[in-house]
Design an enzyme around this catalytic site. Structure first.
Site, PDB file in Angstrom:
ATOM      1  N   GLU A 174      75.315  -3.327 -11.814  1.00  0.00           N
ATOM      2  CA  GLU A 174      74.404  -2.782 -12.841  1.00  0.00           C
ATOM      3  C   GLU A 174      73.620  -1.585 -12.317  1.00  0.00           C
ATOM      4  O   GLU A 174      73.200  -0.729 -13.080  1.00  0.00           O
ATOM      5  CB  GLU A 174      73.414  -3.861 -13.299  1.00  0.00           C
ATOM      6  CG  GLU A 174      73.896  -4.622 -14.507  1.00  0.00           C
ATOM      7  CD  GLU A 174      72.830  -5.473 -15.168  1.00  0.00           C
ATOM      8  OE1 GLU A 174      73.191  -6.181 -16.116  1.00  0.00           O
ATOM      9  OE2 GLU A 174      71.648  -5.459 -14.760  1.00  0.00           O
ATOM     10  N   HIS A 218      94.494 -17.191  -0.513  1.00  0.00           N
ATOM     11  CA  HIS A 218      95.706 -17.759  -1.096  1.00  0.00           C
ATOM     12  C   HIS A 218      95.920 -17.279  -2.527  1.00  0.00           C
ATOM     13  O   HIS A 218      96.772 -17.791  -3.234  1.00  0.00           O
ATOM     14  CB  HIS A 218      95.644 -19.290  -1.035  1.00  0.00           C
ATOM     15  CG  HIS A 218      95.582 -19.795   0.377  1.00  0.00           C
ATOM     16  ND1 HIS A 218      96.659 -20.352   1.026  1.00  0.00           N
ATOM     17  CD2 HIS A 218      94.564 -19.790   1.276  1.00  0.00           C
ATOM     18  CE1 HIS A 218      96.307 -20.674   2.265  1.00  0.00           C
ATOM     19  NE2 HIS A 218      95.038 -20.342   2.449  1.00  0.00           N
ATOM     20  N   LYS A 245      75.808  -5.883 -27.134  1.00  0.00           N
ATOM     21  CA  LYS A 245      74.794  -6.600 -27.919  1.00  0.00           C
ATOM     22  C   LYS A 245      74.708  -6.014 -29.327  1.00  0.00           C
ATOM     23  O   LYS A 245      74.633  -6.746 -30.305  1.00  0.00           O
ATOM     24  CB  LYS A 245      73.424  -6.487 -27.241  1.00  0.00           C
ATOM     25  CG  LYS A 245      73.318  -7.251 -25.933  1.00  0.00           C
ATOM     26  CD  LYS A 245      71.888  -7.234 -25.448  1.00  0.00           C
ATOM     27  CE  LYS A 245      71.786  -7.665 -24.010  1.00  0.00           C
ATOM     28  NZ  LYS A 245      70.500  -7.372 -23.415  1.00  0.00           N
TER      29      LYS A 245
HETATM   30  O1  PA5 Z   1      69.276  -7.056 -14.724  1.00  0.00           O
HETATM   31  C1  PA5 Z   1      68.951  -7.125 -15.887  1.00  0.00           C
HETATM   32  O2  PA5 Z   1      67.996  -6.489 -16.337  1.00  0.00           O
HETATM   33  C2  PA5 Z   1      69.714  -8.008 -16.877  1.00  0.00           C
HETATM   34  O3  PA5 Z   1      70.782  -8.650 -16.271  1.00  0.00           O
HETATM   35  C3  PA5 Z   1      68.778  -9.056 -17.436  1.00  0.00           C
HETATM   36  O4  PA5 Z   1      68.243  -9.816 -16.401  1.00  0.00           O
HETATM   37  C4  PA5 Z   1      69.499  -9.965 -18.432  1.00  0.00           C
HETATM   38  O5  PA5 Z   1      70.070  -9.205 -19.467  1.00  0.00           O
HETATM   39  C5  PA5 Z   1      68.538 -10.975 -19.019  1.00  0.00           C
HETATM   40  O6  PA5 Z   1      67.462 -10.334 -19.619  1.00  0.00           O
HETATM   41  P1  PA5 Z   1      66.125 -11.084 -19.957  1.00  0.00           P
HETATM   42  O7  PA5 Z   1      65.514 -11.548 -18.703  1.00  0.00           O
HETATM   43  O8  PA5 Z   1      65.294 -10.074 -20.665  1.00  0.00           O
HETATM   44  O9  PA5 Z   1      66.500 -12.242 -20.864  1.00  0.00           O
END
Ligand code: PA5
Length: 434
Positions: free
Chosen positions: A285, A306, A420
């Site tokens: 990310e 494996h 989303k």
């Molecule tokens: O790294 C990030 O920002 C995302 O992976 C969030 O943690 C994830 O989408 C969950 O979001 P939230 O904590 O707002 O529910």
């Protein structure tokens, strides 16, 4: 310090290549610590490690004790950065099978709200039948669909079982201090809350209550975890290639520039799998944007030798590996002698399992390097709570520096919104009709 051995990347890279990046790594490190780069309003994670126990940590330990005494099962609801860190910590220190034999006093810990699978939900419901349980809802935004759905159902289960007042004592919310639906709900319902600071993004939040509450419920000493991270802040501030963070960030960027577009982050420990998942999110990310980024993949050896082994050895030569090593545990297992020796294993009689594991590691390393795959080795040493804190900070810092070297903002994730939006439109969420 965690040791980073780069002797198995030579041949693909040279020492002058490494030294040529010195100014770049130094600038990326400075950009991070002087908070002058893109995403600098999300650098609160740099200040989380602490040597002294904070008031929030004391409240976390008290809540954890309450949960331990009152619950057979603790359900942690969350996804992405609100899920991977705590699970990684617990499984690395206690193993993937940590729930076996546990109950009230030392509850089992399960995770929910990290998928939309009905099968998983049905399993969880079966598992909770007849059990005393508590839940932690973790969501920074407080609006993420998967955890929101799990929350609605689990809180109703608690309310049916214990009544509204009883349920209130079993629900904990970990979220933004001011905004979001979860914050509002927690205040309205009177649930105990812990904070995800606004300047800490999900994937950098493991050293907040996000990671610390589940760890404490698992019986992990969070003061030691924080102490390890605090020591790491000082140790890894070194501004030279003596700093293993610099080596890791520089070498992975150099390899990327040489066409190695995929990194396998692996270990010979099955309990490492979720730490690999946490790392995958952290780097994926943070770096995967603007058409750039090393694709992060995690693997568990020897099991995946494996399956993925063939691909690593002889497939497309666009990968490199980072092998994470831990010191063996105190308790050893010795392979016995069998007088019939029908399995032909007597040549290993008297040897420990660790010895065999070490030879598997050395053999794998030599094979992959021979096959043209550069391998970085990361030697973590003894694994304990402090070392876990150190490892989290080490990888977060490496990621920030590496992403700045790559020229991207390490702290946003605009791409995550696309699925989303489509999903909300398909589901008919108000505001997403077009
Ligand atoms: O790294 C990030 O920002 C995302 O992976 C969030 O943690 C994830 O989408 C969950 O979001 P939230 O904590 O707002 O529910």
């Amino acid at each position: 310090m965690i040791k980073v051995d780069i002797s198995n990347v030579w041949g693909q890279l040279s020492l002058p290549d490494l030294l040529s990046t010195e100014k770049e790594v130094s600038a990326a490190h400075r950009t991070l610590t002087e908070r002058s780069g893109a995403g600098n309003d999300f650098l609160g994670w740099l200040d989380l490690p602490t040597a002294e126990e904070t008031e929030e940590m004391q409240r976390i330990r008290l809540a954890a004790e309450q949960i331990r005494q009152s619950s057979d099962v603790f359900v942690v609801i969350g996804i992405g950065g609100s899920y991977l860190g705590p699970r990684a910590a617990i499984e690395l220190l206690q193993g993937a099978n940590h729930n076996i034999g546990k109950g009230k006093g030392d509850p089992q810990i399960f995770f929910a709200g990290n998928s939309l699978s009905t099968r998983y939900w049905n399993e969880l419901c079966r598992l909770l039948e007849g059990k005393d349980f508590s839940i932690a809802i973790i969501s920074k935004s407080g609006t993420t669909t998967e955890p929101a759905i799990a929350t609605r159902s689990l809180r109703w289960m608690l309310e049916r079982k214990y009544g509204t007042d009883g349920a209130r004592k079993r629900i904990y919310a970990i979220t933004d201090p001011c905004k979001g639906a979860l914050r509002q709900m927690a205040e309205e319902e009177g649930w105990e809350t812990f904070v995800i600071p606004p300047d800490v993004g999900g994937r950098y939040s493991v050293l907040t209550a996000v990671g610390l509450l589940p760890m404490a419920v698992a019986g992990i000493d969070i003061r030691q975890v924080m102490r390890g991270a605090y020591e790491a802040v000082k140790a890894y501030d070194l501004r030279s290639f003596e700093n293993p963070v610099w080596l890791y960030a520089a070498i992975r960027n150099l390899l990327y520039r040489n066409g190695k577009v995929m990194e396998l982050f692996e270990s010979f420990e099955p309990g490492f799998k979720m730490l690999g998942g946490w790392w995958q999110q952290l780097f994926g990310e943070s770096e995967g944007k603007d058409g750039k980024g090393i694709f992060p993949v995690t693997a568990e050896f020897t099991a995946d030798l494996h399956s993925l082994g063939q691909m690593i050895q002889q497939g497309a030569r666009n990968i490199f590996e980072t092998m994470v090593r831990f010191a063996p545990p105190q308790q050893t297992h010795t392979i016995g002698s069998d007088y019939k020796n029908l399995d032909g294993l007597n040549y290993l009689a008297g040897k420990t399992l660790d010895y065999v594991d070490e030879q598997a590691y050395l053999g794998t390393l030599a094979a992959h390097v021979d096959g043209g795959v550069p391998v970085i080795t990361m030697d973590v040493g003894e694994l304990d709570e402090a070392k876990l804190g150190e490892l989290f900070y080490f990888l977060e810092l490496s990621c920030g520096i590496s992403a700045y070297m790559l020229g991207v903002n390490p702290f946003n994730q605009p791409g995550v919104e696309f699925y989303k939006r489509n999903m909300f439109q398909l589901l008919g969420k108000p505001g997403y009709e077009n």
